[in-house]
Design a protein around this motif. Structure first.
Motif, PDB file in Angstrom:
ATOM      1  N   CYS A  12       7.411  13.481  42.641  1.00 47.13           N
ATOM      2  CA  CYS A  12       6.713  14.670  43.109  1.00 47.13           C
ATOM      3  C   CYS A  12       7.722  15.590  43.778  1.00 47.13           C
ATOM      4  CB  CYS A  12       5.605  14.275  44.081  1.00 47.13           C
ATOM      5  SG  CYS A  12       4.627  15.667  44.671  1.00 47.13           S
ATOM      6  N   PHE A  13       7.784  16.863  43.328  1.00 46.70           N
ATOM      7  CA  PHE A  13       8.710  17.836  43.893  1.00 46.70           C
ATOM      8  C   PHE A  13       7.923  18.990  44.514  1.00 46.70           C
ATOM      9  CE2 PHE A  13      11.412  15.661  40.861  1.00 46.70           C
ATOM     10  CZ  PHE A  13      12.631  15.607  41.511  1.00 46.70           C
TER      11      PHE A  13
ATOM     12  N   ARG B 127       3.493  21.985  44.103  1.00 49.75           N
ATOM     13  CA  ARG B 127       3.970  20.639  43.812  1.00 49.75           C
ATOM     14  C   ARG B 127       4.044  20.440  42.311  1.00 49.75           C
ATOM     15  NH1 ARG B 127       0.356  17.196  48.215  1.00 49.75           N
ATOM     16  NH2 ARG B 127       1.352  18.078  50.082  1.00 49.75           N
ATOM     17  N   TYR B 128       5.121  19.739  41.890  1.00 53.94           N
ATOM     18  CA  TYR B 128       5.329  19.487  40.468  1.00 53.94           C
ATOM     19  C   TYR B 128       5.659  18.016  40.266  1.00 53.94           C
ATOM     20  CZ  TYR B 128       5.829  24.554  40.261  1.00 53.94           C
ATOM     21  OH  TYR B 128       5.614  25.901  40.361  1.00 53.94           O
ATOM     22  N   CYS B 129       5.145  17.481  39.200  1.00 54.92           N
ATOM     23  CA  CYS B 129       5.429  16.091  38.839  1.00 54.92           C
ATOM     24  C   CYS B 129       6.447  16.108  37.703  1.00 54.92           C
ATOM     25  CB  CYS B 129       4.141  15.393  38.418  1.00 54.92           C
ATOM     26  SG  CYS B 129       4.321  13.602  38.267  1.00 54.92           S
ATOM     27  N   LEU B 130       7.715  15.760  38.000  1.00 56.19           N
ATOM     28  CA  LEU B 130       8.805  15.923  37.042  1.00 56.19           C
ATOM     29  C   LEU B 130       9.708  14.693  37.034  1.00 56.19           C
ATOM     30  CD1 LEU B 130       9.794  19.523  38.161  1.00 56.19           C
ATOM     31  CD2 LEU B 130       8.426  18.946  36.149  1.00 56.19           C
ATOM     32  N   ARG B 131      10.441  14.578  35.952  1.00 61.08           N
ATOM     33  CA  ARG B 131      11.449  13.522  35.871  1.00 61.08           C
ATOM     34  C   ARG B 131      12.672  13.959  36.686  1.00 61.08           C
ATOM     35  NH1 ARG B 131      10.619   9.544  32.159  1.00 61.08           N
ATOM     36  NH2 ARG B 131       8.961   9.902  30.625  1.00 61.08           N
TER      37      ARG B 131
ATOM     38  N   GLN C 247      16.497  34.495  41.339  1.00 59.11           N
ATOM     39  CA  GLN C 247      15.449  33.954  40.470  1.00 59.11           C
ATOM     40  C   GLN C 247      15.435  32.429  40.491  1.00 59.11           C
ATOM     41  OE1 GLN C 247      13.213  35.928  38.931  1.00 59.11           O
ATOM     42  NE2 GLN C 247      14.235  37.595  40.036  1.00 59.11           N
ATOM     43  N   SER C 248      15.944  31.839  41.575  1.00 58.84           N
ATOM     44  CA  SER C 248      15.988  30.380  41.694  1.00 58.84           C
ATOM     45  C   SER C 248      15.121  29.912  42.852  1.00 58.84           C
ATOM     46  CB  SER C 248      17.428  29.899  41.920  1.00 58.84           C
ATOM     47  OG  SER C 248      18.236  30.181  40.795  1.00 58.84           O
ATOM     48  N   ALA C 249      14.656  28.699  42.742  1.00 50.85           N
ATOM     49  CA  ALA C 249      13.847  28.083  43.789  1.00 50.85           C
ATOM     50  C   ALA C 249      14.464  26.749  44.174  1.00 50.85           C
ATOM     51  CB  ALA C 249      12.422  27.880  43.307  1.00 50.85           C
ATOM     52  N   CYS C 250      14.213  26.338  45.406  1.00 47.40           N
ATOM     53  CA  CYS C 250      14.701  25.043  45.880  1.00 47.40           C
ATOM     54  C   CYS C 250      13.608  24.008  45.634  1.00 47.40           C
ATOM     55  CB  CYS C 250      15.058  25.125  47.359  1.00 47.40           C
ATOM     56  SG  CYS C 250      15.794  23.596  48.010  1.00 47.40           S
ATOM     57  N   LEU C 251      13.915  23.049  44.806  1.00 50.12           N
ATOM     58  CA  LEU C 251      12.954  22.016  44.428  1.00 50.12           C
ATOM     59  C   LEU C 251      13.342  20.721  45.136  1.00 50.12           C
ATOM     60  CD1 LEU C 251      10.542  22.200  42.468  1.00 50.12           C
ATOM     61  CD2 LEU C 251      11.966  21.102  40.737  1.00 50.12           C
ATOM     62  N   LYS C 252      12.521  20.296  46.113  1.00 49.84           N
ATOM     63  CA  LYS C 252      12.837  19.121  46.913  1.00 49.84           C
ATOM     64  C   LYS C 252      11.863  17.985  46.613  1.00 49.84           C
ATOM     65  CE  LYS C 252      14.090  19.664  51.168  1.00 49.84           C
ATOM     66  NZ  LYS C 252      14.112  19.994  52.605  1.00 49.84           N
TER      67      LYS C 252
END
Length: 487
Positions: free
Chosen positions: A308-309, A320-324, A346-351
């Motif tokens: 979960c990111f 929230r995103y469910c990613l590999r 155009q970037s986001a911080c995905l934690k």
């Protein structure tokens, strides 16, 4: 700790069995056993085995006689250096006692320069072979010093032997006490100081090998380019991209790894900072937003293969995103702690967002990305301490098919020889009862008070010095053991 306790328990039982079996056979006057003891000069005492031989007496005596002049010069130099070491050794022991006392009083973990080694407590059980080999080598060199110095002064050897107390081995040499006592104080001093002198030399040689090892093995290994995985004891996390023995690890979450110190520092930095994230393009997030990607954030089956990111940026709301994890790391341009760390607008911080954080658990997990040379990065979810404790690494990265295992053995053995031999030299030069220092201070007082008719003054000076040195050693051992066990 439990493994070491079980081992020592087994050793004690074996010693008890051998001791009472020896007494039983001697009590029954077993002829075979008596014949065995006459051929094999082994003396069995409670918790110890002692072996003595005179086989080396002639060879040592002949060689020392041929080199008598050089040996006299060698041990004269050693005696002067050993005497100069007396005062620094007393100061070192005194400062060590103060540090240990402060550790106990203030509950600190500051390490002293000198401290007793207790297997299973401050000595890893895996290092026990190094410990035993080092003790044997150090004591053999020490006793050879006494033997050669004695022979060079025309004192005959009575015997040379080994003793094993529990599992701790040591060497000893037997000299005629009356013959040594009949020598001049200076010649006695040379014999008494010879063991310490040999320990000093052994320590210097071991230190030189340790420091020059990267140069000596340069044709086969390189250093300063990462660490090589040496062992995976206790490591249980599976996976295709998991650690493999021989892997060259170069970075941890963007922190460059050049040697084992930076490897430890990078893992520690992850533990003491908030969870890091990945800078990803907003277009990538928009491409996955259309799908139902919240499965693993809600404890579904996807949580077994996905993470979960949580995203945060100026243009995209917090979602929230469910990613590999591997897909995200490969799509990332850099590491980040928030969207401001991502230079591109155009970037986001995905934690990564773990279940422990969702439940407000302060002991949160970490997503750790470990880069390897010529292999895919390792993705690990857990605590950095798990990696540090279970993955053994070496500074020596192979240039060929030969692994760093043997270089690591040499390095550890030389380091143990350096530290133990130096420690034995310091301990033996202190005027402590049953140590060389007791006899060294006796010969020194004879020299200092030469011509003094009062035997009482000399004896009182010797007793005062020996009492002070012995008390200092006892206090050091007591304080050091207390500080170790109270950690």
């Amino acid at each position: 700790m439990m493994e070491v306790t079980n081992m020592f328990g087994s050793v004690i039982l074996v010693h008890i069995f051998i001791y009472f079996f020896d007494r039983y056979l001697k009590g029954n006057n077993s002829q075979r056993y008596m014949k065995f003891l006459s051929v094999t000069p082994v003396q069995i005492d409670f918790m110890s085995l002692r072996w003595t031989t005179s086989l080396f007496n002639k060879k040592i005596s002949n060689w020392a006689t041929r080199k008598k002049k050089k040996l006299c010069q060698w041990y004269s130099l050693g005696t002067m250096i050993t005497i100069l070491l007396c005062i620094p050794s007393l100061i070192l022991l005194a400062s060590t006692a103060v540090v240990s006392f402060e550790n106990i009083r203030q509950h600190k973990n500051e390490e002293a320069i000198l401290q007793p080694v207790v297997p299973g407590v401050n000595l890893p059980s895996t290092d026990l072979p190094y410990y035993l080999i080092t003790l044997l080598v150090c004591t053999i060199f020490h006793e050879i010093g006494h033997a050669l110095a004695a022979v060079s002064e025309q004192i005959p050897l009575m015997g040379f032997g080994l003793i094993v107390w529990l599992v701790v081995p040591a060497a000893f040499v037997e000299l005629p006490t009356k013959d040594v006592a009949s020598l001049s104080p200076w010649k006695q001093l040379k014999i008494y100081c010879a063991g310490v002198w040999h320990n000093i030399v052994l320590s210097i040689v071991a230190f030189l090998i340790v420091t020059s090892l990267p140069i000596l093995v340069m044709p086969l290994f390189q250093t300063g380019v990462g660490v090589s995985v040496l062992n995976l004891d206790g490591y249980s996390v599976g996976g295709y991209h998991d650690f493999q023995i021989g892997d060259q690890l170069t970075a941890v979450n963007g922190c460059r790894v050049t040697e084992d110190n930076t490897w430890e520092r990078c893992l520690t930095a992850i533990l003491h900072t908030s969870s890091s994230g990945f800078c990803v393009n907003n277009a990538y997030l928009l491409s996955v937003a259309a799908n139902d990607q919240l499965g693993c954030c809600n404890y579904s089956e996807l949580s077994e293969s996905h993470l979960c990111f949580l995203s945060s940026s100026d243009s995209i709301s917090r979602n929230r995103y469910c990613l590999r994890a591997r897909e995200v790391s490969e799509s990332s341009t850099s590491w980040c702690s928030n969207h401001k760390d991502c230079s591109h607008n155009q970037s986001a911080c995905l934690k990564p967002l773990f279940h422990s954080e969702l439940e407000n658990d302060t002991d949160s997990l970490r997503l750790i990305l470990i880069q390897r040379k010529n292999a895919a990065s390792i993705i690990f979810v857990g605590h950095p301490g798990e990696i540090y404790q279970s993955v053994s690494v070496s500074n020596y990265v192979p240039r060929t098919f030969i692994g760093p295992k043997y270089v690591n053995v040499i390095y550890h053995l030389m380091w143990y020889l350096f530290s133990f031999s130096a420690g034995l030299a310091v301990l033996n030069v202190v005027p402590c009862i049953c140590m060389d220092g007791q006899y060294i201070v006796g010969a020194l007082t004879e020299m200092v008070f030469e011509g003094c008719e009062s035997v009482f003054v000399k004896r009182q000076a010797q007793r005062a010095l020996i009492f002070s040195g012995t008390s200092l050693v006892i206090v050091n051992i007591a304080f050091s053991l207390l500080s170790i066990f109270l950690k």
